[in-house]
Design an enzyme around this catalytic site. Structure first.
Site, PDB file in Angstrom:
ATOM      1  N   GLY A   1      79.103 -53.568 -81.660  1.00  7.67           N
ATOM      2  CA  GLY A   1      79.122 -52.123 -81.505  1.00  7.67           C
ATOM      3  C   GLY A   1      79.068 -51.504 -82.884  1.00  7.67           C
ATOM      4  O   GLY A   1      78.506 -52.096 -83.787  1.00  7.67           O
ATOM      5  N   SER A   2      79.639 -50.322 -83.054  1.00  9.24           N
ATOM      6  CA  SER A   2      79.740 -49.735 -84.391  1.00  9.24           C
ATOM      7  C   SER A   2      80.089 -48.263 -84.290  1.00  9.24           C
ATOM      8  O   SER A   2      79.874 -47.624 -83.258  1.00  9.24           O
ATOM      9  CB  SER A   2      78.435 -49.847 -85.195  1.00  9.24           C
ATOM     10  OG  SER A   2      78.048 -51.177 -85.350  1.00  9.24           O
ATOM     11  N   ASN A   3      80.597 -47.732 -85.396  1.00 14.80           N
ATOM     12  CA  ASN A   3      80.671 -46.291 -85.633  1.00 14.80           C
ATOM     13  C   ASN A   3      79.899 -45.995 -86.913  1.00 14.80           C
ATOM     14  O   ASN A   3      79.861 -46.813 -87.834  1.00 14.80           O
ATOM     15  CB  ASN A   3      82.103 -45.810 -85.873  1.00 14.80           C
ATOM     16  CG  ASN A   3      83.066 -46.229 -84.796  1.00 14.80           C
ATOM     17  OD1 ASN A   3      82.875 -45.928 -83.629  1.00 14.80           O
ATOM     18  ND2 ASN A   3      84.130 -46.918 -85.195  1.00 14.80           N
TER      19      ASN A   3
END
Length: 806
Positions: free
Chosen positions: A242-244
């Site tokens: 995932g990631s931000n």
């Protein structure tokens, strides 16, 4: 004496770098440029300057030599992990590790070495990668990328030839061998298809037609169940990836220049780790950041003018074609009434301590035949029907060129130009900021060209359920008019062109946390894109909601600097707690006699838990008391209470950041979740008010290192995913989460202002001095000050200069 010696070293390095006095590379043969099997030869060399925490700054005169230095340096840090990946893409895991063991899932979702080998050996036997490399640019790789790949293989091989392996994971192992340029490109290919064919390796390798005369006993999939399974499949895909990322525009910052915080959530072990470096060709390229192992280019990074990060996107990079079979032959299918025979691939792989295994695979004009999309979505191959998956990234060798284009960009507009030219990102969004104050969010993916109109015309009954719910199109493969078609600006037939990509330019902030493009900026929502890209007007994850709350408040405050980005990374605020913890504490305190009833009927005293939850600081810092209790309770509550019953105020598309809200403490399961959480923690000897870091940690070389952060359902920016092992003390290892973090800005000087952190450190080798150093920094919530400019590199107190060559 020491000072004089240092002055001589620094002067020599500065002169060497400025003049780039490096031996010229031997020109590649035509076979090598096409990704041939030969290992690389020629006098390649590079200079590697190591600074704090083992970060290499690689200088070379051209791309082949830069690739050489990069391959050498990656091998020095990660030779065992790299070698394991090359065994995978050669289809040799069963030969070395046995057919039944499981790969590490870094290069596919294969559950067994045998199915992994059958797929990758089939790719190799079909000459898939070599044929893609023979295409002219931009469909095929540029000369620069060919040279980088050739050089990387040569550098890796040179390190193997000149060094002894100290990592016990592969010391003395026969499977650690030299690699070819084709091997390196094959690894890049595996990453490209990771979200499509790579997700379906088991079924591609095992799908077989029904036996002659066998009755059709398999039931057709139920559309409602299929819709639910498809949604869960693609939600689950982001569990370890995932990631931000957030970009702030000049109007929100202290100096009128852009800022970028990148926080990718990737596996902490195995072949999908990042590796940190700076790469320099004087006058041509100067970039710093994180590269995925086995890649010669930076995937997430920054240069003098622009910084970028990626987040895993919601676009579905594959679709399915439902085939109507020839009644006389289940390996032939009809298109407009005319039969076409499937292509039979016979693949043989070697097996440790056993005879070679030969299996067949079946391919169509659309792609390989599959018999499921995950365990919960069977697609049975009967005498009348079969299913083929189409993955446009199986024709995409453009990922590396796209990343190289980013590395050479001078602003966000150049990022868009690189995306438009190469169109090579398979499964990620891009978030970027530049020194002129511009911001960018774009979901520029290589996706099958599934328009909503096409889906409406051509979906099968099954597809009419899976496409609206999950973006998974199941089209009628018996009709030629259901072909995907082409956009005029697309470099590859059957994909979307750049004009169709959801894109937001120059917003005060642009943020993504793995939800769709809709709310990249809550005040400037993106709409009008096709369903295959993602949804609009639907409930956002708690991580997205919390992130938007945080970054919108930061943008409104203004005057932002890199320090504000650093604070955001380690704020460790728990959005789920802000929404629910007070309600949980009140409902807990109101329980008669301070007891709750577990699912088995046992009455449990939870009064201490009520007090702990009331005084908890609502963060997941490693010293937070109550975080562990709430984490275990919240996971259990979400598993026990159906999503529609969890909140009293439902989701509203008119207020997507603040809804749903108000925890429904009357929901069946609330009391049981509380009772069972208290029982669980007491059973493993954990205090209800224990510090989180006492039970969420990693062990490196016998050293127990506490880890802050929290799981997806808590909505924490600093995401950490761990498996609960109560007998081992709680969460004794991180499976995925915050990885190569960068906070980047500009202050008007010649050098970017950058702070970085590679959470799991540079090397998997327990004998390396850089096996745990940055992990300890991560635990202490400290950062590495990036040394980008020459003056900063040469002034490092840990400077070590190494000239590497063939």
């Amino acid at each position: 004496m020491r000072t004089r010696l240092r002055q001589l070293v620094v002067s020599a390095v500065a002169l060497f770098t400025a003049s780039a006095v490096l031996p010229s590379a031997t020109a590649a043969t035509d076979g090598e440029r096409a990704g041939g099997q030969r290992t690389s030869h020629g006098g390649l060399s590079a200079v590697i300057r190591y600074t704090e925490y083992g970060v290499p700054h690689i200088v070379a005169k051209d791309y082949a030599n830069l690739g050489f230095g990069t391959g050498w340096a990656q091998a020095a840090d990660q030779v065992c992990v790299l070698a394991d990946g090359f065994v995978t893409v050669r289809g040799e895991r069963s030969r070395h590790f046995g057919p039944d063991a499981a790969p590490d899932f870094s290069l596919s979702s294969a559950s067994r070495n045998l199915t992994s080998d059958l797929y990758f050996r089939g790719v190799r036997d079909a000459d898939t990668v070599r044929r893609l490399l023979e295409q002219p640019e931009p469909l095929g790789p540029s000369r620069a990328v060919e040279e980088l790949m050739r050089g990387w293989a040569a550098g890796y091989n040179a390190w193997l030839r000149k060094n002894r392996i100290s990592d016990p994971a592969c010391k003395g192992a026969a499977w650690v061998r030299p690699v070819s340029t084709l091997d390196v490109f094959s690894r890049a290919y595996a990453l490209a298809v990771l979200g499509g064919e790579g997700r379906l390796v088991d079924t591609i390798a095992t799908a077989q037609p029904p036996a002659a005369g066998a009755p059709d006993t398999a039931a057709a999939p139920d559309p409602k169940s299929a819709a639910r399974a498809a949604s869960e499949l693609f939600d689950a895909a982001n569990a370890d990836m995932g990631s931000n990322a957030v970009a702030f525009g000049g109007g929100t910052t202290a100096g009128g220049r852009g800022l970028l915080l990148g926080n990718p959530h990737y596996p902490w072990a195995g072949g999908r780790r990042f590796w940190q470096a700076q790469q320099t060709i004087p006058g041509e390229l100067n970039v710093s950041g994180g590269a995925l192992l086995g890649s010669p280019v930076t995937q997430i990074g920054f240069n003098e003018k622009v910084a970028w990060s990626h987040t895993v996107a919601t676009g579905v990079p594959m679709n399915v074609h439902q085939l109507t079979l020839d009644p006389a032959d289940p390996t032939a299918y009809l298109v407009d009434g005319r039969p076409e025979r499937m292509t039979k691939r016979t693949v043989t792989v070697g097996v440790k301590d056993g005879s070679p295994v030969t299996r067949t695979q079946w391919w169509t004009r659309y792609g390989p035949v599959v018999t499921s999309l995950g365990a919960d979505l069977p697609l049975p191959w009967t005498t009348g029907t079969a299913y083929a998956v189409h993955d446009p990234n199986a024709a995409n060798m453009r990922f590396t060129d796209t990343s190289l284009g980013f590395a050479k960009a001078r602003g966000t507009s150049d990022i868009l130009k690189a995306l438009a030219r190469h169109q090579g990102l398979p499964w990620v969004n891009t978030v970027a900021a530049d020194s002129a104050g511009h911001t960018l969010f774009t979901q520029s993916q290589t996706l099958p060209r599934i328009t909503d109109d096409l889906a409406a015309r051509c979906s099968t009954p099954l597809g009419r359920a899976t496409y609206p719910s999950a973006g998974v199109a199941i089209l009628d493969g018996s009709r030629a008019d259901c072909a995907l078609g082409s956009d005029t600006d697309a470099v590859q037939p059957g994909i979307f062109g750049p004009a169709r990509m959801p894109t937001l330019k120059d917003a005060p902030y642009a943020e993504n946390s793995n939800d769709s493009a809709w709310l990249a900026n809550a005040d400037r929502p993106l709409t009008g894109y096709e369903r295959v890209f993602g949804n609009v007007g639907t409930q956002r994850s708690l991580r997205t909601r919390g992130a938007i709350e945080d970054v919108a408040a930061m943008a409104d405050k203004g005057g932002l600097t890199v320090r504000d980005l650093q604070r955001q990374q380690f704020a460790n605020r728990v959005p789920a707690a802000d929404l629910a913890a007070d309600d949980v504490a009140r409902a807990c305190a109101a329980l008669p006699g301070g007891t709750a009833t577990a699912g088995d009927g046992e009455e449990v005293d939870v009064s201490e838990a009520c007090r702990v939850l009331q005084t908890w600081d609502r963060t997941v810092d490693s010293d937070s008391r109550g975080a562990l209790l709430f984490d275990r309770f919240w996971r259990r509550l979400n598993a026990m209470v159906p999503r529609p019953q969890l909140w009293k105020v439902p989701f509203s598309a008119a207020d997507p950041v603040n809804t749903p809200n108000t925890l429904n403490t009357d929901a069946p399961g609330f009391g049981a979740a509380l009772a069972e959480t208290v029982t669980e923690l007491r059973a493993v000897g954990a205090r209800l008010d224990a510090k989180l870091g006492d039970h969420q940690f990693v062990v490196r070389n016998g050293l127990r290192i506490p880890v802050s952060g929290g799981t997806e359902s808590l909505g924490v920016w600093n995401k950490i995913e761990s498996a609960w092992r109560g007998t081992e003390g709680g969460y004794p290892e991180v499976s995925s989460g915050s990885s190569h973090i960068q906070a980047v800005g500009w202050d008007g000087g010649r050098c970017p202002v950058a702070r970085t952190l590679l959470t799991y450190s540079q090397s998997s080798n327990p004998n390396s001095p850089h096996h745990l150093d940055q992990t300890r920094l991560f635990s202490a919530e400290k950062w590495v000050t990036s040394r980008f400019c020459e003056k900063d590199i040469l002034s490092s107190p840990k400077l070590k200069v190494v000239r590497v060559s063939q």
